[in-house]
Design a protein around this motif. Sequence first.
Motif, PDB file in Angstrom:
ATOM      1  N   GLU A   1      26.092   6.249  45.223  1.00  0.00           N
ATOM      2  CA  GLU A   1      24.723   6.320  44.717  1.00  0.00           C
ATOM      3  C   GLU A   1      24.556   5.391  43.530  1.00  0.00           C
ATOM      4  N   GLN A   2      25.595   5.309  42.701  1.00  0.00           N
ATOM      5  CA  GLN A   2      25.519   4.471  41.508  1.00  0.00           C
ATOM      6  C   GLN A   2      25.441   2.985  41.859  1.00  0.00           C
ATOM      7  N   ASP A   3      26.115   2.580  42.936  1.00  0.00           N
ATOM      8  CA  ASP A   3      26.027   1.189  43.384  1.00  0.00           C
ATOM      9  C   ASP A   3      24.597   0.846  43.791  1.00  0.00           C
ATOM     10  N   LEU A   4      23.997   1.747  44.560  1.00  0.00           N
ATOM     11  CA  LEU A   4      22.628   1.535  45.024  1.00  0.00           C
ATOM     12  C   LEU A   4      21.662   1.449  43.847  1.00  0.00           C
ATOM     13  N   ALA A   5      21.781   2.414  42.925  1.00  0.00           N
ATOM     14  CA  ALA A   5      20.897   2.423  41.761  1.00  0.00           C
ATOM     15  C   ALA A   5      21.117   1.193  40.889  1.00  0.00           C
ATOM     16  N   TYR A   6      22.376   0.837  40.666  1.00  0.00           N
ATOM     17  CA  TYR A   6      22.706  -0.284  39.793  1.00  0.00           C
ATOM     18  C   TYR A   6      22.155  -1.595  40.335  1.00  0.00           C
ATOM     19  N   CYS A   7      22.363  -1.852  41.620  1.00  0.00           N
ATOM     20  CA  CYS A   7      21.955  -3.160  42.142  1.00  0.00           C
ATOM     21  C   CYS A   7      20.442  -3.292  42.210  1.00  0.00           C
TER      22      CYS A   7
ATOM     23  N   ALA B   1      33.408   2.628  33.302  1.00  0.00           N
ATOM     24  CA  ALA B   1      33.081   3.921  33.890  1.00  0.00           C
ATOM     25  C   ALA B   1      31.630   4.026  34.325  1.00  0.00           C
ATOM     26  N   ARG B   2      30.799   3.021  34.020  1.00  0.00           N
ATOM     27  CA  ARG B   2      29.385   3.044  34.378  1.00  0.00           C
ATOM     28  C   ARG B   2      29.101   2.329  35.701  1.00  0.00           C
ATOM     29  N   PHE B   3      30.147   2.044  36.458  1.00  0.00           N
ATOM     30  CA  PHE B   3      30.019   1.384  37.754  1.00  0.00           C
ATOM     31  C   PHE B   3      29.485  -0.037  37.635  1.00  0.00           C
ATOM     32  N   THR B   4      29.763  -0.689  36.513  1.00  0.00           N
ATOM     33  CA  THR B   4      29.431  -2.102  36.412  1.00  0.00           C
ATOM     34  C   THR B   4      30.366  -2.861  37.342  1.00  0.00           C
ATOM     35  N   PRO B   5      29.843  -3.538  38.353  1.00  0.00           N
ATOM     36  CA  PRO B   5      30.728  -4.145  39.351  1.00  0.00           C
ATOM     37  C   PRO B   5      31.531  -5.312  38.796  1.00  0.00           C
ATOM     38  N   GLY B   6      32.809  -5.360  39.183  1.00  0.00           N
ATOM     39  CA  GLY B   6      33.603  -6.533  38.917  1.00  0.00           C
ATOM     40  C   GLY B   6      33.171  -7.652  39.851  1.00  0.00           C
ATOM     41  N   PRO B   7      33.766  -8.830  39.715  1.00  0.00           N
ATOM     42  CA  PRO B   7      33.287  -9.979  40.496  1.00  0.00           C
ATOM     43  C   PRO B   7      33.347  -9.781  42.005  1.00  0.00           C
TER      44      PRO B   7
ATOM     45  N   ALA C   1      25.100   6.878  33.633  1.00  0.00           N
ATOM     46  CA  ALA C   1      24.050   7.553  32.881  1.00  0.00           C
ATOM     47  C   ALA C   1      22.780   6.730  32.886  1.00  0.00           C
ATOM     48  N   GLY C   2      21.708   7.381  33.267  1.00  0.00           N
ATOM     49  CA  GLY C   2      20.400   6.756  33.202  1.00  0.00           C
ATOM     50  C   GLY C   2      20.078   5.819  34.349  1.00  0.00           C
ATOM     51  N   VAL C   3      21.014   5.594  35.280  1.00  0.00           N
ATOM     52  CA  VAL C   3      20.744   4.621  36.317  1.00  0.00           C
ATOM     53  C   VAL C   3      19.685   5.101  37.296  1.00  0.00           C
ATOM     54  N   THR C   4      19.692   6.418  37.606  1.00  0.00           N
ATOM     55  CA  THR C   4      18.683   6.921  38.530  1.00  0.00           C
ATOM     56  C   THR C   4      17.291   6.667  37.999  1.00  0.00           C
ATOM     57  N   SER C   5      17.104   6.860  36.682  1.00  0.00           N
ATOM     58  CA  SER C   5      15.785   6.589  36.113  1.00  0.00           C
ATOM     59  C   SER C   5      15.472   5.113  36.158  1.00  0.00           C
TER      60      SER C   5
END
Length: 547
Positions: A52-58, A301-307, A8-12
């Motif tokens: 898409e969430q990985d790209l937006a998150y990083c 569930a927010r695609f926060t990456p593990g180590p 949620a909100g990562v695209t923005s």
Amino acid sequence: MKIRFRLAGVTSLLGAAMVAGCGTGNMLSGTPANGIANAGHVLLVSIDGLHEQDLAYCVAAKTCPNIASLAQTGVTYSNAYTPGLSDSFPGLAAILTGGSPKTAGLFYDVSYDRTLYAPGDTQCTGPQGWNVAFDETTGFDAINGGALTHLDGGGAFNPQAIPNAKVNGVCTPVYPHNYLKTNTVFEVVKQQLANSRTAWADKHAWGYDWVNGPSGKGVDDLARTEINSLDPATKTDYTDVYTHTEKFDNLHVQAIINQIDGKDSSGANSARVPTLFGTNFQTLSVAQKTPNAGGGGYTDARFTPGPQVAAAIAYTDDALGKIVAELKAENLYASTVMIVTSKHGQSPADHTKLVKNGDTLTALLEANNYLDRQGKFGQAVTRSGNMNDGSGLAGTGLVQTDDLGLIWLRDQSQTGAAVASLQANLACTPKGICADDPQASILSGAALAAKFGDPAQGRAPDIIVQPNPGVIYTKSKKKDAEHGGNAPDDSHLGLLVSYPTLQPATNASTVSMTQVAPTILKSLNIDPALLQSVAAEGTPVLPGLGF
């Protein structure tokens, strides 16, 4: 066999990060100031598992500075999806042909075709129906179930992996490039641009021969690298841990750098810089599949990456940085369109949704006699115990499961009965098929034919089962994620098209990965309709690129 996660909100956040970094551009319109023009090269990079969430998150977290830099002169597509299936074969086929499995004909690297004959049936006189396995066992090393001892897969095709077909009445071998039903961007580029050169590097040395297209000649420089080969230094293959996979992916980084420098992928011979070239990275995929308890996958569930996923994304970003630096050093960056995307995602990102009850789908089909009750179907039983040793059974049907089920019945007249049996066992229990969620489905009949092709023609499955998101048909303790189906975490992919004359934009239009192929050709001023799948499916170019 396989190498195998919406925030949620990562695209923005992604849009905000780009605005902060660039200060210009209409971030919501997706319309670049100038667009793509006068491109001399296209470089395609598939980062398997990149959501898409990985790209937006990083980008938002500033953990992928090189990708973020590409986004500053690029269009990021926040709603890009695979066309129905997310295995590597249909995923890459979408990108390279512009078509879904319905036209390209690829459903999985291990699939079934009712029209084919066994590899040993060189006269095409025996039963029809063959379990086609174009994977790591397609190389010569795997003959008679042998160990995969060479990085190049043994230097040739495993003859036991090549089925036969009657072509104009003649029994003819079907190599991977023959198995693909429509042409590829590589073939079109070579046909339309004089003195052009093409190149590709992927994870299987011989199974990916299909990228050549039906001509068998689409790729001038196809790097023969096998990820499942045994590393002489460790005596294990390159998929055991993500840091080992980095070693394999580094081979592809070097191949691209060699090509940018005017050499072939090996670096041993001079060659023209490819007009169209690219590669595939596996490190992220391996990190995503690693059990959550061991540091793999995501923490929420927010695609926060593990180590491991965080490290894999950092590695891949650094690899892209090296490639971009080499393009700039050789004065090629200004004329090269870069496309960063993925063949597939990985499911589930949310570890709390993971269900591993075993392959209950296959067990149910066997118990009801839709497949052999003892599991003796396709290449499930071979003399060596390994795929593609030439001793699999013909005419038996097949079920291929990961986080979906592709079902080719032994007897197609049993389709209705088989569907009824599946629907009677939808519950997510130790014996149920875990398909009782609103996002689950059982596809067959006219609906399946409309989307994937008529099973009566031999290639399309009779039934496709999409279980509940998070279900993997396995009990394996080695992986907590898979792909292949159409669950959200499988199908929602990262897609970035970068070119120096583009202004930063996030395009929220829903697009298909099939649109990458016509976009590649349009970037090189070639008619996208020359792709047979594009012509058949009416696949448009990606929006917002100023064509």
